[in-house]
Design an enzyme around this catalytic site. Sequence first.
Site, PDB file in Angstrom:
ATOM      1  N   GLU A 112       8.080   3.853 -10.075  1.00  0.00           N
ATOM      2  CA  GLU A 112       8.041   2.573  -9.381  1.00  0.00           C
ATOM      3  C   GLU A 112       7.598   1.482 -10.346  1.00  0.00           C
ATOM      4  O   GLU A 112       6.759   1.704 -11.217  1.00  0.00           O
ATOM      5  CB  GLU A 112       7.077   2.648  -8.196  1.00  0.00           C
ATOM      6  CG  GLU A 112       7.137   1.469  -7.257  1.00  0.00           C
ATOM      7  CD  GLU A 112       6.395   1.748  -5.951  1.00  0.00           C
ATOM      8  OE1 GLU A 112       6.616   2.821  -5.355  1.00  0.00           O
ATOM      9  OE2 GLU A 112       5.581   0.905  -5.534  1.00  0.00           O
ATOM     10  N   ASP A 114       6.411  -2.561  -9.911  1.00  0.00           N
ATOM     11  CA  ASP A 114       6.050  -3.464  -8.821  1.00  0.00           C
ATOM     12  C   ASP A 114       5.745  -4.883  -9.251  1.00  0.00           C
ATOM     13  O   ASP A 114       5.068  -5.111 -10.267  1.00  0.00           O
ATOM     14  CB  ASP A 114       4.766  -2.963  -8.130  1.00  0.00           C
ATOM     15  CG  ASP A 114       4.950  -1.647  -7.418  1.00  0.00           C
ATOM     16  OD1 ASP A 114       6.058  -1.373  -6.954  1.00  0.00           O
ATOM     17  OD2 ASP A 114       3.958  -0.889  -7.314  1.00  0.00           O
ATOM     18  N   GLU A 116       3.778  -7.424  -6.800  1.00  0.00           N
ATOM     19  CA  GLU A 116       3.138  -7.457  -5.490  1.00  0.00           C
ATOM     20  C   GLU A 116       2.187  -8.645  -5.412  1.00  0.00           C
ATOM     21  O   GLU A 116       1.380  -8.859  -6.319  1.00  0.00           O
ATOM     22  CB  GLU A 116       2.339  -6.177  -5.250  1.00  0.00           C
ATOM     23  CG  GLU A 116       3.167  -4.909  -5.238  1.00  0.00           C
ATOM     24  CD  GLU A 116       2.311  -3.658  -5.116  1.00  0.00           C
ATOM     25  OE1 GLU A 116       2.563  -2.857  -4.204  1.00  0.00           O
ATOM     26  OE2 GLU A 116       1.388  -3.486  -5.948  1.00  0.00           O
TER      27      GLU A 116
END
Length: 293
Positions: A112, A114, A116
């Site tokens: 993953e 990210d 955010e």
Amino acid sequence: MALLLLLLALIMVPSSCIAIPSPGFYPSSKFRTVNFYYGFRNLWGPQHQRVENNNALTIWLDRNTGSGFKSNRPFRSGYFGTSIKLQPGYTAGVITAFYLSNNEAHPGFHDEVDIEFLGTTPGKPYTLQTNVYIRGSGDGKIIGREMKFHLWFDPTADFHNYAILWSPNDIIFFVDDIPIRRYPKKSRYTFPLRPMWVYGSIWDASEWATEDGKYKANYQYQPFIGKYTNFKIGGCSAYAPLTCRPVSASPFPSGRLSRAQYTAMQWAQKYYLVYNYCKDYRRDRSLTPECYA
């Protein structure tokens, strides 16, 4: 005396007044904006998702559910960007995200990358968290590689562009085309190599999102809204021929950052970086060997 006063004045200038450097190269200009439904589809919470003019997406969270979307194709490299406008006021506990993942293909053992936004309380800035997981999971064994930033603008006042460029050699995070972080491939064990999809979502992460869970989502302020537009998605899909060349983050075909881009990244990290996992000596260093290679 006049010179001394001038020097003191320069030292006391807040970082928000410091001139924004030009990166000299603008990756977002190299990719055309795509129709939302051309690149993406709803993943969950369809009743909390609205698309206008084929390119303006609004998703929201209330006490019933949040919402998320997913790219129609997986990629093995590429440039993935969108413009986001965040909600002002009390948003503690709420995550608004744009990221790459292969969790559905490799549950419990996924990669993953990210971007955010960690919700906040009035008077405090949003925190932009960048993160990279390698063959991790959501069961507490995940090894985060977080770098967190405050921004040189108010992300609730207007749309700003956020992007991830993933190549076989590195991952670069951009804010308005300024590279804020470069995560280089130092070994196959610390770099995502399997195809990933592109996602976006808004959800309740009260346990950790705001000041390590000190402030929770308060549904007195619902709905919590995230607005996305200007979707850009391009590169080598998982189905592209092996001759597909990864896109470049810079003027150079190799993807190496230019001097102006590197200087802009140093500026962002000098004035706006608020957490770097490699500098957190409370963590087990053996789990993040890329910090010390």
